[in-house]
Motif scaffolding. Structure first.
Motif, short mmCIF file in Angstrom:
data_model
loop_
_atom_site.label_atom_id
_atom_site.label_comp_id
_atom_site.label_asym_id
_atom_site.label_seq_id
_atom_site.Cartn_x
_atom_site.Cartn_y
_atom_site.Cartn_z
N ARG A 144 0.86 -1.00 -0.07
CA ARG A 144 0.03 0.03 -0.01
C ARG A 144 0.99 1.25 0.11
N TRP A 145 0.59 2.06 -0.80
CA TRP A 145 1.10 3.51 -0.88
C TRP A 145 0.51 4.36 0.01
N VAL A 146 1.04 5.14 0.90
CA VAL A 146 0.53 6.30 1.74
C VAL A 146 1.15 7.68 1.34
N PRO A 147 0.44 8.20 0.56
CA PRO A 147 0.93 9.48 0.00
C PRO A 147 1.10 10.73 1.10
N GLU A 148 0.18 10.50 2.03
CA GLU A 148 0.27 11.66 3.20
C GLU A 148 1.71 11.43 4.00
N GLN A 149 2.25 10.29 4.14
CA GLN A 149 3.45 9.82 5.04
C GLN A 149 4.58 9.81 4.05
N SER A 150 4.25 9.49 2.63
CA SER A 150 5.39 9.41 1.75
C SER A 150 5.96 8.05 2.19
N SER A 151 5.31 6.95 2.47
CA SER A 151 5.50 5.61 2.87
C SER A 151 4.96 4.47 2.02
N ALA A 152 5.75 3.66 1.66
CA ALA A 152 5.32 2.27 0.99
C ALA A 152 5.29 1.19 2.06
N VAL A 153 4.09 0.55 2.26
CA VAL A 153 4.16 -0.62 2.99
C VAL A 153 3.92 -1.69 2.48
N VAL A 154 5.26 -2.54 2.22
CA VAL A 154 5.15 -3.61 1.59
C VAL A 154 4.53 -4.84 2.37
N LEU A 155 3.56 -5.64 1.67
CA LEU A 155 2.99 -6.66 2.65
C LEU A 155 3.43 -8.25 2.13
N ALA A 156 3.93 -8.22 0.89
CA ALA A 156 4.04 -9.69 0.26
C ALA A 156 4.86 -9.55 -1.00
N VAL A 157 5.57 -10.69 -1.02
CA VAL A 157 6.43 -10.65 -2.61
C VAL A 157 5.54 -11.83 -3.46
N VAL A 158 5.27 -11.37 -4.65
CA VAL A 158 4.66 -12.39 -5.55
C VAL A 158 5.96 -13.04 -6.37
N HIS A 159 5.81 -14.25 -6.44
CA HIS A 159 7.05 -15.04 -7.08
C HIS A 159 6.64 -15.44 -8.63
N PHE A 160 7.45 -15.66 -9.33
CA PHE A 160 7.28 -16.13 -10.67
C PHE A 160 7.08 -17.63 -10.79
N PRO A 161 6.26 -18.18 -11.78
CA PRO A 161 5.50 -17.55 -12.87
C PRO A 161 4.15 -17.04 -12.32
N PHE A 162 3.77 -15.85 -12.84
CA PHE A 162 2.49 -15.35 -12.39
C PHE A 162 1.80 -14.76 -13.70
N ILE A 163 0.54 -14.64 -13.61
CA ILE A 163 -0.18 -14.08 -14.96
C ILE A 163 -0.75 -12.60 -14.24
N PRO A 164 -0.40 -11.62 -14.88
CA PRO A 164 -0.75 -10.16 -14.38
C PRO A 164 -2.14 -10.08 -14.12
N ILE A 165 -3.13 -10.53 -14.93
CA ILE A 165 -4.33 -10.41 -14.68
C ILE A 165 -4.98 -11.08 -13.30
#
Length: 540
Positions: free
Chosen positions: A22-43
């Motif tokens: 999630r991107w929090v623009p008020e705090q200029s912060s990016a909260v990373v929750l997980a990492v998506v591994h290969f292979p994957f389909i974007p949709i």
């Protein structure tokens, strides 16, 4: 402006992929929750994020790429491939987080940052590592009530570090699948080492609802029977208010009603209170069963029943010696012999009645003690309450002595205070509840002087009896108070909170601390967010 990237520590060893958060623009912060591994389909990745956003009402997106290059992997080809993903998942700023050469060097780039023109580029980046499990279970920030999507309510805005806790708490749906999941999207997050659940836990959750409903109905029925008009007839309410067993049963009934209530806990504090009550009940029953097993193994009930009557006779004999000492010249004091003999014989007669009562009940003592021992199956507190009531019954004659002495002493003091006001020309106005002036004639003053003299000379004898019986009563009250203190300790012991404080102190976190991990020129500042308990917090 400094760009702050909150990265979970559980993903530091994850394979390369996409950063979801999630991107929090008020705090200029990016909260990373997980990492998506290969292979994957974007949709499919976008569909997963849409489901999580609809369930938790939190805006999730692909924030960038994560590159974890092993020494034997072709670094240049992987880097160009990850850069090309920015055209599929558009987001500003686009993060490129990389852990190079086995984790010795970290790098972080933010494409499209800063967004405001004229700002210095590249902007400084602060990489903050946080434990996702600690953040989710610490409950430092409880997410607000979820808005109704059909009503068009907007999600509540949360700022500061609370946004990190709010984001993790609202993204539980994202944590239900991991890299071992057979679905189309494989993730790395705090449950990547294995989902913390089991078949038994799930079965217990499914069975807890009907069980709580049934037990709640039985407890409400028991409460209705206890509130029947038959049990309100005098002297039953008076007797129940004086028995420790009835008070403990009423206390445990309230605990069970609160514990098996079908309503869900409204706050983490209420949930922790429920768990503390549950573990206090378990401890109470376990200690009661251990006491019962020890009593049966050592045959303590029979030994106690055989020794109870001789002990009662010994106590009665010591009281007789005490009264005979008071009827003489105790400590060389000159007592009023007539009043001393009357009081001494009066109390000796009560002791004689008490000894006869004990010998009359001696055949039933062992059976009564066995029933008291069996009551330990309901918990150690019930057995201790019964023991306190038995002590009160066995020392009832001491209580009677104390009441008689206290009443005589109180009447004596009230009489002396009234006669003292007579000498000063005062009297107590009952209607106005105050002392008013009053004129007395000669006969009233003469009779008042005689009565005052008599009461003054009788006061030492009554005061001595009152003092002795008060000390005996205080001894009995001290024993009963020790039992009640132990009962209150078992009832109110926060066993679950103590266990959390020893094993998982982050569940009782009182704040957040940051520790510097690495600070090199040209590299992002790396910090570690910690959540120590309240006593571990110290001003920096």
């Amino acid at each position: 402006m400094v760009l702050k990237v909150f990265f979970p520590t559980c993903c530091t060893s994850a394979e390369s992929g996409l950063l979801v958060g999630r991107w929090v623009p008020e705090q200029s912060s990016a909260v990373v929750l997980a990492v998506v591994h290969f292979p994957f389909i974007p949709i499919q990745v976008k569909e997963l994020l849409a489901r999580v956003q609809q369930a938790g009402r939190v805006g999730l997106a692909v924030l960038g790429t994560w590159c974890h290059c092993r020494l034997q992997e072709p670094e240049e080809g992987l880097g160009r491939f990850l850069e090309g993903l920015g055209a599929i998942f558009t987001h500003e700023p686009w993060l490129q987080l990389c852990r190079e050469r086995g984790g010795s060097v970290w790098s972080c780039k933010a494409l499209g940052w800063p967004m405001s023109p004229g700002a210095p580029s590249p902007a400084p980046v602060m990489l903050i590592f946080y434990d996702q499990r600690h953040v989710l279970l610490s409950q430092l920030h409880t997410p607000a009530t979820l808005p109704d999507p059909q009503a068009g309510d907007a999600p509540p805005s949360v700022g500061g570090l609370a946004a990190v806790f709010d984001t993790v708490a609202r993204s539980e749906l994202l944590f239900r699948s991991d890299r071992f999941h057979e679905g189309p999207v494989q993730l790395s997050h705090w449950q990547s080492e294995g989902i913390e659940a089991s078949i038994l836990v799930e079965l217990a959750k499914q069975a807890s609802g009907p069980t709580c409903l049934m037990l709640s109905f039985l407890l409400s029925l028991l409460s209705a029977v206890g509130a029947c008009r038959l049990f309100r007839l005098w002297p039953l309410p008076f007797i129940c208010s004086k028995l420790s067993t009835c008070e403990q049963a009423r206390h445990r009934l309230g605990h069970l009603t609160f514990l098996f209530s079908p309503r869900k806990a409204e706050s983490p504090v209420q949930l922790m209170r429920k768990v503390n009550v549950f573990f206090s009940l378990l401890l109470d029953v376990a200690l009661g069963l251990a006491l019962l097993a020890w009593l049966r193994a050592e045959n303590c009930i029979g030994q106690l029943a055989d020794a109870l009557v001789p002990v009662a006779d010994c106590v009665a004999e010591e009281l007789q010696h005490l009264l005979q000492w008071l009827m003489g010249a105790p400590a060389g004091l000159k007592m009023n012999r007539a009043l001393d003999q009357v009081l001494g014989r009066f109390f000796l007669y009560h002791i004689h009645l008490w000894i006869s009562y004990i010998h009359l009940m001696s055949p039933f003592v062992e059976g009564i003690l066995w029933h008291v021992g069996l009551s330990a199956c309901l918990g150690l507190t019930v057995a201790l309450s019964l023991l306190s009531d038995i002590i009160a019954l066995l020392t009832f004659h001491i209580y009677c002595f104390y009441v008689y002495g206290a009443r005589l002493y109180c009447l004596k003091i009230h009489g002396l205070s009234s006669l003292w006001r007579l000498f000063r020309g005062k009297k107590w106005n009952v209607l106005r509840q105050r002392v008013d002036s009053c004129s007395y004639d000669l006969d009233q003053l003469f009779i008042g002087t005689l009565l005052f003299t008599i009461l003054v000379f009788l006061l030492p004898t009554i005061a001595l009896y009152y003092l002795v019986f008060t000390l005996l009563r205080l001894l009995v009250v001290a024993v009963q108070g020790s039992l009640h203190l132990l009962i209150d300790l078992i009832n109110s012991l926060p066993l679950y909170s103590v266990g959390l404080r020893l094993c998982r102190p982050y569940r009782l976190a009182a704040g957040v601390k940051f520790r510097v991990l690495d600070h090199e020129a040209g590299k992002p500042l790396r910090l570690l967010m910690q959540m120590p308990p309240e006593q571990a917090l110290s001003p920096s």
